[in-house]
Scaffold this motif. Sequence first.
Motif, mmCIF file in Angstrom:
data_model
loop_
_atom_site.group_PDB
_atom_site.id
_atom_site.type_symbol
_atom_site.label_atom_id
_atom_site.label_comp_id
_atom_site.label_asym_id
_atom_site.label_seq_id
_atom_site.Cartn_x
_atom_site.Cartn_y
_atom_site.Cartn_z
ATOM 1 N N ILE A 1 38.714 -49.029 -52.725
ATOM 2 C CA ILE A 1 36.987 -48.296 -52.101
ATOM 3 C C ILE A 1 37.974 -49.673 -50.638
ATOM 4 O O ILE A 1 37.562 -48.682 -49.723
ATOM 5 C CB ILE A 1 36.116 -48.682 -52.842
ATOM 6 N N VAL A 2 38.251 -50.371 -50.780
ATOM 7 C CA VAL A 2 38.559 -51.720 -49.422
ATOM 8 C C VAL A 2 39.154 -50.784 -48.945
ATOM 9 O O VAL A 2 38.973 -50.591 -47.719
ATOM 10 C CB VAL A 2 38.908 -52.796 -50.057
ATOM 11 N N ALA A 3 40.511 -49.797 -49.524
ATOM 12 C CA ALA A 3 41.203 -49.635 -48.573
ATOM 13 C C ALA A 3 41.003 -48.212 -48.023
ATOM 14 O O ALA A 3 41.371 -48.223 -46.633
ATOM 15 C CB ALA A 3 42.797 -49.350 -49.038
ATOM 16 N N ALA A 4 40.202 -47.118 -48.939
ATOM 17 C CA ALA A 4 39.637 -46.199 -48.242
ATOM 18 C C ALA A 4 38.703 -46.703 -46.644
ATOM 19 O O ALA A 4 38.505 -46.174 -45.870
ATOM 20 C CB ALA A 4 38.991 -46.273 -49.363
ATOM 21 N N ASN A 5 37.997 -47.734 -47.478
ATOM 22 C CA ASN A 5 37.148 -48.324 -45.669
ATOM 23 C C ASN A 5 37.407 -48.773 -45.022
ATOM 24 O O ASN A 5 37.538 -48.117 -43.787
ATOM 25 C CB ASN A 5 36.354 -49.418 -45.836
ATOM 26 N N VAL A 6 39.215 -49.469 -44.921
ATOM 27 C CA VAL A 6 40.020 -49.891 -44.089
ATOM 28 C C VAL A 6 40.332 -48.618 -43.206
ATOM 29 O O VAL A 6 39.667 -47.761 -41.374
ATOM 30 C CB VAL A 6 40.574 -50.614 -44.200
ATOM 31 N N LEU A 7 40.738 -47.757 -43.678
ATOM 32 C CA LEU A 7 41.131 -45.788 -43.454
ATOM 33 C C LEU A 7 40.271 -44.997 -43.011
ATOM 34 O O LEU A 7 40.105 -44.773 -41.139
ATOM 35 C CB LEU A 7 42.057 -45.388 -43.990
ATOM 36 N N GLY A 8 39.164 -45.368 -43.034
ATOM 37 C CA GLY A 8 37.952 -45.372 -42.794
ATOM 38 C C GLY A 8 37.121 -45.542 -41.624
ATOM 39 O O GLY A 8 37.078 -44.763 -40.479
ATOM 40 N N ASN A 9 37.617 -46.353 -41.360
ATOM 41 C CA ASN A 9 37.118 -47.115 -39.802
ATOM 42 C C ASN A 9 38.485 -46.264 -38.933
ATOM 43 O O ASN A 9 38.168 -46.505 -37.868
ATOM 44 C CB ASN A 9 37.079 -48.533 -40.242
ATOM 45 N N LYS A 10 39.703 -46.429 -39.007
ATOM 46 C CA LYS A 10 40.704 -46.281 -38.322
ATOM 47 C C LYS A 10 40.904 -44.664 -37.732
ATOM 48 O O LYS A 10 40.712 -44.649 -36.625
ATOM 49 C CB LYS A 10 42.089 -46.293 -39.144
ATOM 50 N N LEU A 11 40.031 -43.704 -38.986
ATOM 51 C CA LEU A 11 39.992 -42.673 -39.025
ATOM 52 C C LEU A 11 38.690 -42.451 -37.662
ATOM 53 O O LEU A 11 38.902 -41.861 -36.782
ATOM 54 C CB LEU A 11 39.835 -41.860 -39.396
ATOM 55 N N SER A 12 37.684 -43.546 -37.818
ATOM 56 C CA SER A 12 36.487 -43.198 -37.129
ATOM 57 C C SER A 12 36.404 -43.635 -35.457
ATOM 58 O O SER A 12 35.811 -43.885 -35.033
ATOM 59 C CB SER A 12 35.197 -43.705 -37.701
ATOM 60 N N GLY A 13 37.570 -44.103 -35.447
ATOM 61 C CA GLY A 13 38.283 -45.438 -34.902
ATOM 62 C C GLY A 13 37.202 -47.036 -33.861
ATOM 63 O O GLY A 13 37.251 -47.235 -32.663
ATOM 64 N N LYS A 14 36.585 -47.067 -35.199
ATOM 65 C CA LYS A 14 36.054 -48.013 -34.765
ATOM 66 C C LYS A 14 36.871 -49.618 -35.036
ATOM 67 O O LYS A 14 36.535 -50.228 -34.359
ATOM 68 C CB LYS A 14 35.108 -48.601 -36.650
#
Lengths: 557, 557
Positions: free
Chosen positions: B444-457
Amino acid sequence: MANHGKYLVIIGGVAAGMKAAAKARRESPALKITVVTDEPFISYAGCGMPYFIGDIIKDQKKLILREPPYFKGMHNIDVLTRHQATAIDIKSRQVKVRDLEKERDLTLPYDKLIIATGAQPIVPPLPGISLENIFTLRTINDVLKIRASVDSGKMRTAVIVGGGLIGMEMAENLTLRGIKVTVVELLDQILPPLDKDMALIVQKHVMEKGVEIITSDGVQAFEGNSSGAVTTVFTSKRQLPADMVILSIGIRPNTKLAQDAGIATSTSRAIKVNERMETNAPDVYAVGDCAESVHLVTGKPAWIALGSTAAKMGRVAAINATGGNDAFPGVVGTLIVKVFELNVGKVGISEQEALKEGFPIESTIVPAGDKSHYYPGARDILIKLIADKNTRKLLGAEIVGEGVADKRIDIIATALTFGATVDQIAKLDLAYAPPYAMAMDAIIVAANVLGNKLSGKTVGILPYEVAERLDRGERFVLLDVRTESEYKNGHIKGCKHIPLDKLASRTHELNRSQEIITYCRAGLRAANAYHILKNAGFHNVKYMDGSILAWTHGLEK
Amino acid sequence: MANHGKYLVIIGGVAAGMKAAAKARRESPALKITVVTDEPFISYAGCGMPYFIGDIIKDQKKLILREPPYFKGMHNIDVLTRHQATAIDIKSRQVKVRDLEKERDLTLPYDKLIIATGAQPIVPPLPGISLENIFTLRTINDVLKIRASVDSGKMRTAVIVGGGLIGMEMAENLTLRGIKVTVVELLDQILPPLDKDMALIVQKHVMEKGVEIITSDGVQAFEGNSSGAVTTVFTSKRQLPADMVILSIGIRPNTKLAQDAGIATSTSRAIKVNERMETNAPDVYAVGDCAESVHLVTGKPAWIALGSTAAKMGRVAAINATGGNDAFPGVVGTLIVKVFELNVGKVGISEQEALKEGFPIESTIVPAGDKSHYYPGARDILIKLIADKNTRKLLGAEIVGEGVADKRIDIIATALTFGATVDQIAKLDLAYAPPYAMAMDAIIVAANVLGNKLSGKTVGILPYEVAERLDRGERFVLLDVRTESEYKNGHIKGCKHIPLDKLASRTHELNRSQEIITYCRAGLRAANAYHILKNAGFHNVKYMDGSILAWTHGLEK
C-alpha cells in the motif's frame, strides 16, 4: 491561499489523526495544521502493546512512533497534547478546547475539521470495577500500568474478560510472563468474528498452552483485599482468583463530541461518512476508529476499528480536506491475529454472518500445507471458505493453523475486493516455489473443493454439522476410511471402519438405504471414498469436509 | 458410456499429466485412462530438486510424490513408464508407442488425448559438451547424478551456465555443500525476467555469499582430463576451473511429436491452445510446460513453464476431456525464487518489458518493512512497481529482500488478474497485526508513492537512471539529506550534503537554475526534501526512488 482555507484542525493524535496531519502537510505547504488530543502521547502503536507486556517488544520507546517536536520541526504541525476538545460549533466553524494542564479554555477556528477521536474500551458498571489491578488496554498509560504490574512479579493469576482478538493476544503475552490466565467469555465461543467451528480449533490450542477458557459465562462482580487490589472475579457460575484483570469485552467509538454537535452517527454509534470521509456537517471529516465504513461484501455499513483502516481513512480525508479528491471505498473485514503458535485470520463474512444476511451459501473446510510438504518447515493450515450458491462468488474465508495464514487472507481480501468467484480464485497465478507454497496453493485447493461442492460434483458436510446430528441421535453411517493404525489411534465414536483401499471390495457391508458420511484425516480420502461409493451405486453419500483435522468434538480409542 | 468416449490417453507423467489423469478419474469413473511416459519415474517434484542437491531435502523419496501402483490401485489408471510416444495419428485417433524396455511397439487408441510432454533443458552443441560431470537438471536421473557427484566430495568448483532461476537456486545449494561456484551469464544481468536494477541487488547479495558472477560473457567450450571429466570452462573472455558444470541456460518445449502430427505450435515452439486447453486437432488437449498460455497483462500469448500452471492446466483439460466445461484464462507471469537469504519475486511485466510493449509507464522503487518495524524479526523488502500512466493500472511488480516477498507478490498477482489500478491497490483491506505487516502494508505504501508520481504530485527518478546520468557526465545537484554520520559512512560520489532538518534554512546554498535530485536512505526523507524545495520555490527537483537502499553503483567515504 488555496480555496480549502487556512486552518485545518484535527481532533485526535493517534493513527488516523497523525496520518491525516502529515498527509495534509505534504498536500498543502502553507496550511495551518493543529492537532488536539487529550492524551499526553501521540502517534503510538496501540497494536504493539500486548507484545510490550509480553516482553517480545523490549523497549517502550518503540511503541511511540513520533513525538510532537518531530511534527513541529519536520512538518510545521502544531500538536496540542493534554488538550481536550469539548465542543464543535459547526455554524461558526470553531472547536472549543480545554487545556487540561493549565486548566483554561481556548477556541480554535477551522476551515476544515477532521475528527479522529478513536474508540475506548467498554467498562461495565459492575461491583468492584474500580479496584486496583483491573485494567483496560488502549492507551500508553494503560500499557505502562499493566507492564509495571507484571514486572513487579506479584501477578500470579490473571482473568481476561472477553475472548476477542485483544483477549487472545493478552492471554498469550501474560502466559509468556509466567502468569496463569483464565479467559471468561459471555458467548459460547472465543473470537466472535469467526465461526464457532474454527474458533474451537483456536480454543483447543490455547488451552493446550495452559490457558483456561470459560465460555457462556459472564463476569458479575470483583472483590478485593484490604488495600483495594482485586483478588477475586465472580462470574454467574464461578469464583476465580485474580491478581489482575484485563477488561477486553469490546470498544465503543468516542463520538459524544460529534453527536453533541449534531453530526450524524449510526446504530454502531460510529460517525456516518461518505467515501470522501465527509460527515453530514460541512467541511467536517471523520476518520479512524470513530468513523463508520462500508463492508464491500455485504454492501452495508460496518464498523470495524483497525489501525490499518484508520491510516487509509486519514490519508483520504487529508487529501479531500486540502482540495484534492480521494475515496475510501470500504473494507472487506480482514482480521489477523497471532495466538501462541497459531495464525488466525478472517476476511469477508463468516458462515453464520452469511446466513444472517440471507445469502444462499455453500461452505467447506480444507486442510492444506502452507508450502511443498517435502520442504522443511512446511506446516498445515485449515481453510474455511464460504460462497454464494447462486453467483459462485466468494463471501468469506477463515484460516487457522501453524502455517502461513496472513498471505492467504490477503489474497482473498484482494479477490473479495474485486468480487471474485470461487472459480476465478482457483485459477489465480500464485507464486510457486517449494519454500513458499504448494504447486497448487492451499487457497486454490480449497477453492477447487468448494467449486466441486457448488457444482454438485461432491456433497460435503461440515464437521460441526456431523457433531450436531450425532448429538441429536440421528441415524446414519459414519464411515472412517483411514488405515487400521490411524483408526486405532483415535476415531469418532460410533463410526464404522473400512480402509479406503478395501472399500471397493467391501461395499456389501454397507446398507444402501442408509445415509453414509465418509471421513479420513484431512478430507481427501473421504472424498475418494465418496466417489467410490457413488460409482458403486450408493445414492445418499456425503463426505466430511476437513475430516479429523477439523474435528473438535473428541475421539475415542 | 458418457459421450466423451471410452479411452483417454495422456502423454507425459509429471505435474500436468498426472494431475489430468487423477482429475479425469474423479470426473469419469469408467473411463479407461492410460498415461504414457518415456521416463522411469512419474509424478516427481522437479522444483524440489535443487534442495535435494543442497541437502535441505534429505530423502530422495520425498521428490517422488506418487508411483504407478498408487495410480493403478487407487484410481485404476494405467501408467506405462519407459514407453515413448513416437507418433500421434489424429485421423485414426491413435498414439504409436515404443516400449523402451521390451523394445516393441504398440498402438493406443484414444477418444481424447492430452499431451503433457513437458520441456527439456537446452544443451548447446559446444566443444566438450559431452564430458563427464556436465549436467542438466530436469529429471530424477539428472538430480541423482548431480547429488552423487556432490556427495563424492570430489567437487571443489562448479560453473553454472545461465543465471536464471534454476541457476540461482543451484548456486545457493552447491554453495551450501561447500563448492566454490561461478555463474556465467550471457546477458548483462542475472535473473532476466527482472529489471536490471532489481537483479543487481540480488547479484550483490549472491556475490557476498561467495559466488562469483560473470555477466555479458558466454561459454564457448569445455575441456576435460584423461578420464573424460570436465576440468575447465572456456568463455569468450576467461578460462574457469570446474569439477562440475550445470547447464541452466533455459528450456524448450517438447513438441516435436505434436508438430509431426500437424498440431499447431507458436513462435515459442509451445503448443497453441485455447482457454479449454484444446489444440487445433480435434479432441487433443495440451497442458503443462509444452503448452502456451496467455499473459493477462499484455493479452498476448506467453510461454512461462511452471509447475503451478501445469497443475491448473491439467485439471482444466481433464474436466473438458470428460465432458465438462472449464477454462484456464491465463497467467500474470508470477515468479518467486529463494536466493540465499533473499526472497525474489516478480509478477506482471517488468519496466523493460512494459517499454517494449509500448506502454506509457511510470515506475517507482520503495523500500518498506515486511512487518511493524518495532516487532522482532521485521525485515526490509524493496518493491518496484510499474504502472500505465494513462489508465493508472498496475502492470507489474518486482520485490527483493530478506523480508516476506511472496505474500506481496500474490496480492499483486490477484490484483493484476482483476485489472486493478494503483489507487485500488492502495485501498486494499490487507491483514494487519504487528507480527504480519505494517499498519499500511508495504504494498500500500508503494502504491501510494506510485500514485503520487502518476498524479504529478512528486517527480521521482530511479537510481539506475541517476547512475546513467552520472556516467554520462550530466550536470545536476545530487543532494544527500541524511544525517552527518550516515553521510560519512558512505555517500554517492559528487553529492552535496545538507541534512533534512537543516534544509529549509540552507536553501540559499542551492542554485535555483540547476536540477536537484534528492536522496536519503530509503526515499522518505528524499521525498520530504523534495516537498521542502518545491515549497521554497525550486522548480526543477526530483527525488531518488528507494535512494541508497536501491542504489547498486557503489558509495565513497
